[in-house]
Scaffold this motif. Structure first.
Motif, PDB file in Angstrom:
ATOM      1  N   LEU A  70     -14.230  38.411  67.946  1.00 52.92           N
ATOM      2  CA  LEU A  70     -13.720  38.487  69.310  1.00 52.92           C
ATOM      3  C   LEU A  70     -14.438  39.628  70.029  1.00 52.92           C
ATOM      4  O   LEU A  70     -14.511  40.750  69.500  1.00 52.92           O
ATOM      5  N   VAL A  71     -14.923  39.338  71.219  1.00 48.66           N
ATOM      6  CA  VAL A  71     -15.637  40.355  71.998  1.00 48.66           C
ATOM      7  C   VAL A  71     -15.291  40.184  73.468  1.00 48.66           C
ATOM      8  O   VAL A  71     -15.002  39.058  73.916  1.00 48.66           O
ATOM      9  N   GLN A  72     -15.307  41.273  74.206  1.00 52.74           N
ATOM     10  CA  GLN A  72     -15.036  41.213  75.631  1.00 52.74           C
ATOM     11  C   GLN A  72     -16.259  40.712  76.395  1.00 52.74           C
ATOM     12  O   GLN A  72     -17.395  40.854  75.922  1.00 52.74           O
ATOM     13  N   PRO A  73     -16.038  40.131  77.565  1.00 54.80           N
ATOM     14  CA  PRO A  73     -17.190  39.726  78.393  1.00 54.80           C
ATOM     15  C   PRO A  73     -18.138  40.891  78.625  1.00 54.80           C
ATOM     16  O   PRO A  73     -17.701  42.018  78.869  1.00 54.80           O
ATOM     17  N   GLY A  74     -19.439  40.594  78.519  1.00 50.11           N
ATOM     18  CA  GLY A  74     -20.451  41.634  78.638  1.00 50.11           C
ATOM     19  C   GLY A  74     -20.823  42.282  77.323  1.00 50.11           C
ATOM     20  O   GLY A  74     -21.792  43.049  77.262  1.00 50.11           O
ATOM     21  N   GLY A  75     -20.064  41.993  76.276  1.00 48.21           N
ATOM     22  CA  GLY A  75     -20.316  42.593  74.979  1.00 48.21           C
ATOM     23  C   GLY A  75     -21.403  41.880  74.203  1.00 48.21           C
ATOM     24  O   GLY A  75     -22.043  40.943  74.698  1.00 48.21           O
TER      25      GLY A  75
ATOM     26  N   ASN B  35     -26.264  39.043  73.596  1.00 43.26           N
ATOM     27  CA  ASN B  35     -25.916  40.110  74.532  1.00 43.26           C
ATOM     28  C   ASN B  35     -25.337  39.525  75.810  1.00 43.26           C
ATOM     29  O   ASN B  35     -25.490  38.325  76.077  1.00 43.26           O
ATOM     30  N   SER B  36     -24.704  40.375  76.597  1.00 47.18           N
ATOM     31  CA  SER B  36     -24.119  39.947  77.887  1.00 47.18           C
ATOM     32  C   SER B  36     -23.290  38.680  77.717  1.00 47.18           C
ATOM     33  O   SER B  36     -23.434  37.717  78.489  1.00 47.18           O
ATOM     34  N   LEU B  37     -22.436  38.681  76.735  1.00 45.56           N
ATOM     35  CA  LEU B  37     -21.658  37.481  76.431  1.00 45.56           C
ATOM     36  C   LEU B  37     -20.699  37.133  77.549  1.00 45.56           C
ATOM     37  O   LEU B  37     -20.146  38.018  78.223  1.00 45.56           O
ATOM     38  N   LYS B  38     -20.510  35.822  77.731  1.00 43.41           N
ATOM     39  CA  LYS B  38     -19.646  35.280  78.772  1.00 43.41           C
ATOM     40  C   LYS B  38     -18.548  34.447  78.115  1.00 43.41           C
ATOM     41  O   LYS B  38     -18.733  33.926  77.003  1.00 43.41           O
ATOM     42  N   PRO B  39     -17.432  34.260  78.808  1.00 43.41           N
ATOM     43  CA  PRO B  39     -16.364  33.414  78.234  1.00 43.41           C
ATOM     44  C   PRO B  39     -16.863  32.018  77.866  1.00 43.41           C
ATOM     45  O   PRO B  39     -16.388  31.437  76.880  1.00 43.41           O
ATOM     46  N   GLU B  40     -17.814  31.496  78.614  1.00 44.98           N
ATOM     47  CA  GLU B  40     -18.319  30.153  78.313  1.00 44.98           C
ATOM     48  C   GLU B  40     -19.183  30.100  77.051  1.00 44.98           C
ATOM     49  O   GLU B  40     -19.597  29.014  76.618  1.00 44.98           O
ATOM     50  N   ASP B  41     -19.483  31.264  76.473  1.00 47.09           N
ATOM     51  CA  ASP B  41     -20.177  31.296  75.191  1.00 47.09           C
ATOM     52  C   ASP B  41     -19.213  31.099  74.014  1.00 47.09           C
ATOM     53  O   ASP B  41     -19.661  30.987  72.865  1.00 47.09           O
ATOM     54  N   THR B  42     -17.932  31.066  74.307  1.00 45.90           N
ATOM     55  CA  THR B  42     -16.943  30.858  73.254  1.00 45.90           C
ATOM     56  C   THR B  42     -17.172  29.524  72.560  1.00 45.90           C
ATOM     57  O   THR B  42     -17.228  28.472  73.208  1.00 45.90           O
ATOM     58  N   ALA B  43     -17.328  29.566  71.242  1.00 47.59           N
ATOM     59  CA  ALA B  43     -17.637  28.360  70.478  1.00 47.59           C
ATOM     60  C   ALA B  43     -17.678  28.702  68.996  1.00 47.59           C
ATOM     61  O   ALA B  43     -17.664  29.879  68.612  1.00 47.59           O
TER      62      ALA B  43
END
Length: 120
Positions: free
Chosen positions: A11-16, A82-90
């Motif tokens: 689990l990571v916050q957006p931008g992480g 990097n720069s993870l976004k909620p839409e990268d959830t998978a």
């Protein structure tokens, strides 16, 4: 016996950032290595791939944010995200095209999958 072991999800916050690893064992040689992902209610899609000759391909949605790399000595493929976004959830899956001896055919193997959740 071929084994692909993935690690690094979470689990990571957006931008992480997160770094996924996929280590292969029981192999003779590798031709191509890739990461795919399947989000909730979505089809599995290619994220990034390293193919023969070292050519690298990325999905448009991750270009400039994700980096795929490989360590030939460790038979391991990595995905730096990097720069993870909620839409990268998978669920992220590694996929390796390999053979188990000099005379065996090439087969495509999949890792067990690792969950990546991007949420605040």
């Amino acid at each position: 016996q071929v084994q692909l072991v993935e690690s690094g999800g979470g689990l990571v916050q957006p931008g992480g950032s997160l770094r996924l690893s996929c280590a292969a064992s029981g192999i003779f040689s590798i031709s191509a290595m890739a990461w795919h992902r399947q989000g909730p209610g979505k089809e599995r899609e290619l994220v990034a791939a390293i193919i023969s000759g070292g050519r690298i391909n990325y999905a448009d949605s991750v270009k400039g944010r994700f980096t795929i790399s490989r360590d030939n000595a460790k038979n391991t493929v990595y995905l730096q995200m990097n720069s993870l976004k909620p839409e990268d959830t998978a669920v992220y899956y590694c996929n390796i095209n390999l053979r188990t001896s000099a005379t065996s055919p090439w087969y495509s193997y999949w890792g067990q999958g690792t969950q990546v959740t991007v949420s605040s």
